[in-house]
Design a protein around this motif. Structure first.
Motif, PDB file in Angstrom:
ATOM      1  N   TYR A 265      -0.264   9.583  -2.941  1.00  0.00           N
ATOM      2  CA  TYR A 265       0.633   8.795  -3.223  1.00  0.00           C
ATOM      3  C   TYR A 265       1.688   8.583  -2.074  1.00  0.00           C
ATOM      4  O   TYR A 265       1.983   7.373  -1.658  1.00  0.00           O
ATOM      5  N   LEU A 266       2.200   9.663  -1.568  1.00  0.00           N
ATOM      6  CA  LEU A 266       3.330   9.795  -0.587  1.00  0.00           C
ATOM      7  C   LEU A 266       2.675   9.202   0.709  1.00  0.00           C
ATOM      8  O   LEU A 266       3.431   8.660   1.633  1.00  0.00           O
ATOM      9  N   PHE A 267       1.449   9.677   1.078  1.00  0.00           N
ATOM     10  CA  PHE A 267       0.836   9.551   2.559  1.00  0.00           C
ATOM     11  C   PHE A 267       0.347   8.007   2.742  1.00  0.00           C
ATOM     12  O   PHE A 267      -0.153   7.755   3.583  1.00  0.00           O
ATOM     13  N   THR A 268       0.402   7.218   1.527  1.00  0.00           N
ATOM     14  CA  THR A 268      -0.014   5.917   1.655  1.00  0.00           C
ATOM     15  C   THR A 268       0.953   4.961   1.365  1.00  0.00           C
ATOM     16  O   THR A 268       0.867   4.030   1.046  1.00  0.00           O
ATOM     17  N   ARG A 269       2.389   5.186   1.851  1.00  0.00           N
ATOM     18  CA  ARG A 269       3.611   4.932   1.791  1.00  0.00           C
ATOM     19  C   ARG A 269       4.127   4.665   3.203  1.00  0.00           C
ATOM     20  O   ARG A 269       3.711   5.653   3.989  1.00  0.00           O
ATOM     21  N   PRO A 270       4.745   3.665   3.331  1.00  0.00           N
ATOM     22  CA  PRO A 270       5.270   3.640   5.102  1.00  0.00           C
ATOM     23  C   PRO A 270       6.523   4.520   5.238  1.00  0.00           C
ATOM     24  O   PRO A 270       7.576   4.012   5.586  1.00  0.00           O
ATOM     25  N   VAL A 271       6.183   5.601   5.054  1.00  0.00           N
ATOM     26  CA  VAL A 271       7.386   6.654   5.376  1.00  0.00           C
ATOM     27  C   VAL A 271       6.458   7.721   6.424  1.00  0.00           C
ATOM     28  O   VAL A 271       5.282   8.056   6.236  1.00  0.00           O
ATOM     29  N   PRO A 272       7.583   8.465   7.218  1.00  0.00           N
ATOM     30  CA  PRO A 272       6.853   9.461   8.000  1.00  0.00           C
ATOM     31  C   PRO A 272       6.453  10.358   7.409  1.00  0.00           C
ATOM     32  O   PRO A 272       7.259  11.110   6.447  1.00  0.00           O
TER      33      PRO A 272
END
Lengths: 309, 260
Positions: B91-98
């Motif tokens: 979930y976190l790694f498919t969000r536009p965040v580094p």
């Protein structure tokens, strides 16, 4: 129609195990079903598509971007993974709002979107319950909610129907249809074939990590010229009709079922359909029904899998 | 950079709130307070040891050498590994965040919580040791301050190290236990310069000040040559920065093969 996904000679291996191998495919915008049995490589393909994994070979472009760790792409993409994983200490609302905030929205915007997304998956009543108390179907719906809350251009769903009861499945199919109507493109994997068929005619078939076929169902069917088609005919004079149909060129087998229906296979469906009417009249068979029993997606899939074996 | 900070803070906040109700924190609290419990028992049954000597012995041998590394191992190794084990990292790694925002955000929350736990452990240890009635005198504010400092900096430095291990390896807990036993438990207690390869050495350097003579009475402590307090601060800070940078670098590149 523009291209969503462009894969060229795409391969992904887990040591000696093949995830996907040499897949070259171009997936257009719209709703596309990714089909295949367990172990076909669907999840690996989707993980490559959303950049969770890197290709071992070849390349993949999604909305014009290489997906691995690509934040520009993630602004336009929503992903519902297959794994049944949520933050157990959070409520459904907190979970969706948190992930929507990570998509770049302010707290208030994210909360509004979370409420709306949970409404769309019919989870408003349970939105403020901890996800640890959710049923399998509720967990599935909250996963879908987080994938759609930020209104992405491309929604990727890995087995989204798993764990849903028939009513929830119907609602989810309706939701996906609505989302597609609003302009979102959807790529979903499933082995619940009739539900994919209800949603889209565009399919990509994978088997043992390889691309088996791609296109609209009828296009895929056109690839089946060498495979027999099954037809079931209910007739008053079924025995006489069966005998006559055996003589038609291309018919490879004719059987009578216990309830008196004629079951036949033909490798030349066009010729059969041309000749059938004349034979039925000549034999005074009293046709009550005529059905191509393998017209569904499932049969197409079975045929193609058999062909590649 | 703004996106990174925003995402890291959001992740830190969420991880902090989730951790407050997690079993891991309860376990860390119990483990960290074992030296205090030992202090209560020892001060109650022995009339030979004074408050300063008891605090120095338990502070070094139980708190800094055992409890702090283990608490940091439990908390720090989970910084990245928990998201992988729970299969929520997707979930976190498919969000536009580094991607490194995950490591930094969760580390900040973990380090803060564990620092509070470590400070609490020191507080109760000193409280327990104060009850001792034996010889050797009591401890002063400087003694207490150095122990607080060593415990808090120790738990932060160890956590950073174990968090980085989690970014590199699938089972950071196993490697962390091996590190804690072989390097911090064994090497740190061998005579010679090899000690300076351990975090323990720099923690001891913080408390080995002449102004706290009770430390010098702890067996094996008085004979060792320690780094200056300034150098200890620099090395501990460098360990945190280098560990987090390496972890962030690895996390940005690592693939996660999660099972369904």
């Amino acid at each position: 129609m523009s291209t969503l996904v462009e894969a060229r000679n795409l391969g992904r291996f887990y040591g000696d195990v093949v995830g996907v191998s040499d897949v070259t495919v171009s997936i257009p915008t719209g709703v596309v079903g990714l089909l295949g049995p367990n172990g076909a490589g669907k999840s690996t393909f989707l993980k490559l598509l959303v950049g969770e994994l890197r290709p071992s070979r070849g390349s993949i472009q999604v909305l014009g971007h290489e997906p691995f760790g690509n934040r520009d792409l993630y602004e336009r993409l929503g992903f519902c993974p297959q794994q049944d994983a949520l933050y157990a200490e959070m409520t459904g609302f907190e979970f969706v709002a948190f992930l929507t905030r990570l998509a770049g929205y302010s707290r208030s915007d994210a909360e509004v979107r979370a409420v709306r997304a949970l409404e769309r998956v019919s989870l408003s009543d349970a939105a403020h319950q901890k996800t640890r108390g959710y049923s399998k179907g509720m967990r599935q719906r909250v996963k879908i909610a987080q994938a759609i809350a930020h209104e992405p251009e491309l929604i990727v769903l890995d087995e989204p129907m798993t764990g849903l009861d028939p009513i929830a499945r119907r609602d989810v199919v309706r939701l996906f249809t609505e989302l597609a109507g609003e302009g979102a493109s959807i790529v979903l994997s499933s082995h619940v074939l009739h539900e994919v068929e209800a949603l889209t005619k565009d399919i990509v078939l994978l088997h043992r990590g390889r691309l088996l076929a791609q296109g609209a169902v009828h296009e895929v069917r056109a690839l089946l010229s060498s495979h027999p088609r099954k037809i079931e005919i209910k007739a008053r004079e079924s025995r006489r009709l069966a005998r006559a149909l055996l003589a038609v060129e291309g018919v490879s087998s004719v059987k009578l079922s216990r309830d008196g229906h004629v079951l036949l296979e033909t490798s030349d469906i066009a010729r059969f359909e041309r000749d059938f009417a004349a034979i039925a009249v000549a034999e005074r068979a009293g046709i009550e029904s005529y059905e191509a029993i393998d017209a569904g997606l499932e049969a197409v899939f079975d045929y193609l899998v058999e062909a590649s074996a | 950079m703004r996106a990174f900070a925003k995402a890291a803070l959001l992740i830190a906040h969420v991880h902090f709130v989730r951790s407050l109700t997690g079993k891991r924190l309860v376990f860390c609290v119990l483990l960290a307070h074992l030296p205090a419990l030992a202090g209560f028992v020892a001060s109650g049954i022995s009339s030979r040891v004074g408050p300063a000597n008891l605090a120095a012995n338990l502070g070094w041998m139980m708190l800094l050498q055992i409890a702090i590394p283990l608490v940091a191992l439990i908390g720090g190794s989970a910084v990245v590994a928990e998201e992988i084990e729970d299969r929520t990292i997707t979930y976190l790694f498919t969000r536009p965040v580094p991607r490194p925002a995950l490591l930094i955000g969760r580390f900040v929350a973990t380090a803060f919580l564990l620092a509070v736990v470590a400070a609490s452990a020191v507080f109760f240890l000193l409280l327990a040791c104060e009850r001792a009635r034996g010889k050797g005198g009591t401890f002063d504010a400087h003694f207490a301050a150095t122990l607080y400092e060593a415990a808090v900096l120790g738990v932060v430095a160890y956590s950073a190290l174990f968090a980085a291990l989690g970014a590199f390896f699938k089972h950071p807990m196993i490697l962390g236990v091996a590190y804690a036993c072989a390097i911090e438990g064994f090497l740190a207690n061998l005579p010679g310069k090899n000690q300076s390869l351990t975090i323990q050495y720099y923690l001891r350097s913080l408390i080995a000040d002449e102004a706290a003579p009770a430390w010098r009475k702890v067996e094996g402590f008085g004979s060792a040559a320690f780094a200056s307090v300034e150098r200890a601060h620099i090395v501990l800070a460098a360990i945190v920065v280098v560990a987090l940078c390496l972890g962030a670098w690895r996390l940005a590149r690592r693939q996660f093969e999660l099972t369904s």
